[in-house]
Design a protein around this motif. Sequence first.
Motif, mmCIF file in Angstrom:
data_model
loop_
_atom_site.group_PDB
_atom_site.id
_atom_site.type_symbol
_atom_site.label_atom_id
_atom_site.label_comp_id
_atom_site.label_asym_id
_atom_site.label_seq_id
_atom_site.Cartn_x
_atom_site.Cartn_y
_atom_site.Cartn_z
ATOM 1 N N MET A 154 28.812 -26.052 9.118
ATOM 2 C CA MET A 154 28.794 -24.927 8.129
ATOM 3 C C MET A 154 30.157 -25.241 7.198
ATOM 4 O O MET A 154 30.199 -25.033 5.908
ATOM 5 C CB MET A 154 28.710 -23.625 8.646
ATOM 6 C CG MET A 154 28.416 -22.498 7.669
ATOM 7 S SD MET A 154 26.968 -22.575 7.254
ATOM 8 C CE MET A 154 26.647 -20.921 6.558
ATOM 9 N N VAL A 155 31.230 -25.266 7.993
ATOM 10 C CA VAL A 155 32.259 -25.515 6.989
ATOM 11 C C VAL A 155 32.591 -26.840 6.252
ATOM 12 O O VAL A 155 33.006 -26.932 5.328
ATOM 13 C CB VAL A 155 33.592 -25.479 8.276
ATOM 14 C CG1 VAL A 155 35.110 -25.916 7.412
ATOM 15 C CG2 VAL A 155 33.837 -24.384 8.919
ATOM 16 N N GLN A 156 31.760 -27.653 7.025
ATOM 17 C CA GLN A 156 31.914 -29.132 6.312
ATOM 18 C C GLN A 156 30.895 -28.813 4.926
ATOM 19 O O GLN A 156 30.962 -29.581 3.888
ATOM 20 C CB GLN A 156 31.259 -30.144 7.270
ATOM 21 C CG GLN A 156 32.000 -30.581 8.166
ATOM 22 C CD GLN A 156 31.195 -31.464 9.400
ATOM 23 O OE1 GLN A 156 30.049 -31.463 9.361
ATOM 24 N NE2 GLN A 156 32.020 -32.030 10.121
ATOM 25 N N VAL A 157 29.750 -28.247 5.141
ATOM 26 C CA VAL A 157 28.922 -27.904 3.789
ATOM 27 C C VAL A 157 29.669 -27.415 2.810
ATOM 28 O O VAL A 157 29.602 -27.779 1.513
ATOM 29 C CB VAL A 157 27.568 -27.329 4.372
ATOM 30 C CG1 VAL A 157 26.883 -26.841 3.085
ATOM 31 C CG2 VAL A 157 26.817 -27.969 5.172
ATOM 32 N N LEU A 213 32.393 -27.393 -2.453
ATOM 33 C CA LEU A 213 33.795 -27.377 -2.975
ATOM 34 C C LEU A 213 34.409 -28.550 -3.744
ATOM 35 O O LEU A 213 34.840 -28.534 -5.129
ATOM 36 C CB LEU A 213 34.825 -26.820 -2.314
ATOM 37 C CG LEU A 213 36.258 -26.240 -2.683
ATOM 38 C CD1 LEU A 213 35.945 -25.043 -3.705
ATOM 39 C CD2 LEU A 213 37.242 -25.761 -1.540
ATOM 40 N N PHE A 214 34.177 -29.554 -2.971
ATOM 41 C CA PHE A 214 34.529 -30.961 -3.594
ATOM 42 C C PHE A 214 33.779 -31.276 -4.911
ATOM 43 O O PHE A 214 34.127 -31.693 -5.873
ATOM 44 C CB PHE A 214 34.620 -32.100 -2.431
ATOM 45 C CG PHE A 214 34.617 -33.579 -2.977
ATOM 46 C CD1 PHE A 214 36.224 -33.903 -3.236
ATOM 47 C CD2 PHE A 214 33.798 -34.129 -3.404
ATOM 48 C CE1 PHE A 214 36.516 -34.935 -3.611
ATOM 49 C CE2 PHE A 214 34.130 -35.622 -3.709
ATOM 50 C CZ PHE A 214 35.501 -35.939 -4.022
ATOM 51 N N ALA A 215 32.350 -31.109 -4.594
ATOM 52 C CA ALA A 215 31.419 -31.529 -6.009
ATOM 53 C C ALA A 215 31.866 -30.346 -6.906
ATOM 54 O O ALA A 215 31.735 -30.997 -8.116
ATOM 55 C CB ALA A 215 30.088 -30.958 -5.257
#
Length: 86
Positions: free
Chosen positions: A1-4, A9-11
């Motif tokens: 979930m944190v990775q998504v 956020l990066f995108a």
Amino acid sequence: MVQVAAALLFALAAGLGITVILVMLKSNETAILSALLGEGAFADDGAPQPGPATTIKLRPSPPRRHIARAIVARAQRSQPQLSRAA
């Protein structure tokens, strides 16, 4: 979930960066393209010309007088570092 969430956020940050670059290109298109082509950012007519700049003659100031000031040493009476009550 944190990775998504991190990927989203990066995108978002990448999209914002690309948007800023495109807006800069749109507003300064001619200057950027002429600089990339090696012509410089300024057109030939509007470019600053080399040579001496116009100078302004300043009014000379009056000469300074050297005034020797005597340093007066005050006679100080010696006081103890600690009070008598201590």
